[in-house]
Design an enzyme around this catalytic site. Structure first.
Site, mmCIF file in Angstrom:
data_model
loop_
_atom_site.group_PDB
_atom_site.id
_atom_site.type_symbol
_atom_site.label_atom_id
_atom_site.label_comp_id
_atom_site.label_asym_id
_atom_site.label_seq_id
_atom_site.Cartn_x
_atom_site.Cartn_y
_atom_site.Cartn_z
ATOM 1 C CB ILE A 8 -0.990 0.039 1.093
ATOM 2 C CG1 ILE A 8 -1.959 1.203 1.100
ATOM 3 C CG2 ILE A 8 -0.248 -0.096 2.602
ATOM 4 C CD1 ILE A 8 -2.972 1.246 2.039
ATOM 5 N N GLY A 29 -5.668 11.519 2.988
ATOM 6 C CA GLY A 29 -6.805 10.517 3.207
ATOM 7 C C GLY A 29 -6.927 9.314 1.951
ATOM 8 N N GLY A 35 -4.367 6.940 1.703
ATOM 9 C CA GLY A 35 -3.906 5.821 2.330
ATOM 10 C C GLY A 35 -5.427 5.111 3.137
ATOM 11 C CG ASN A 43 7.746 2.960 7.091
ATOM 12 O OD1 ASN A 43 7.485 3.926 7.255
ATOM 13 N ND2 ASN A 43 7.407 2.328 6.022
ATOM 14 C CE1 TYR A 97 -0.963 0.469 6.833
ATOM 15 C CE2 TYR A 97 1.334 0.204 7.645
ATOM 16 C CZ TYR A 97 0.560 0.207 6.594
ATOM 17 O OH TYR A 97 1.105 0.233 5.301
ATOM 18 C CE LYS A 124 -5.496 9.522 11.728
ATOM 19 N NZ LYS A 124 -5.136 10.246 10.630
#
Length: 175
Positions: A96, A106, A108, A135, A142, A144
């Site tokens: 991704i 937004g 992602g 990272n 992720y 969040k």
């Protein structure tokens, strides 16, 4: 109001996917890895032949994020035996990426929603991914979005063995 579109990637999109995917990977990781390891990994994983094979696999699906027909992000999801780790009743977010110029808008989250919705349609229980331990920006993103670390595995970039955190989110409730 800027609108973005998510659409499935088809075999006819091979050249666009190849160029965008390779560029995003280089942009994201080249500064933190040796040129030799990057070159080896790109040759193995980002050749047109390799991407075509992935596009033709019935257990792998790709999606583009577009703005005015410009590719600004993409998603690759795997299920069944196509997963890098075969987890029962799970959909793997294998890749991704959002172009750096469009991060924080937004996109992602839209790509994550696409994966989440597909996992629900497929009747699966979990959405999961592996993310490089270094990272921190991605890990925070992720977390969040309610992904939690549940394991780890080795990701081999060229000849370098790197540690990935395996993170997952339940598909059983809407969150």
């Amino acid at each position: 109001m800027t609108s973005f579109e998510i659409r499935e990637v088809k075999v006819a999109d091979l050249k666009d996917l190849h160029q965008f995917a390779k560029a995003c990977f280089v942009d994201t990781y080249a500064s933190q890895n040796t040129p030799e390891n990057m070159s080896l990994y790109l040759k193995e994983e980002f050749s047109e032949a390799r991407i075509l094979k992935l596009l033709e696999d019935p257990n792998i699906q790709f999606f583009f994020a577009l703005k005015a027909s410009q590719i600004i992000g993409y998603l690759q999801v795997n299920w069944g035996k196509a997963q890098s780790e075969t987890l029962d009743s799970s959909l793997e977010i294998a890749r991704i990426y959002v172009d750096k110029g469009f991060q924080g808008r937004g996109i992602g989250a839209l790509l994550l929603k696409q994966a989440y919705d597909l996992g629900k349609v497929l009747g699966l229980d979990w959405l999961w991914l592996g993310v490089w331990e270094k990272n921190t920006k991605a890990i925070k993103f992720y977390q969040k979005n309610r992904f939690q670390i549940f394991d780890q595995h080795v990701f081999k970039l060229g000849n370098d063995e790197q540690l990935d955190w395996m993170m997952r989110k339940s598909l059983k409730n809407r969150s």
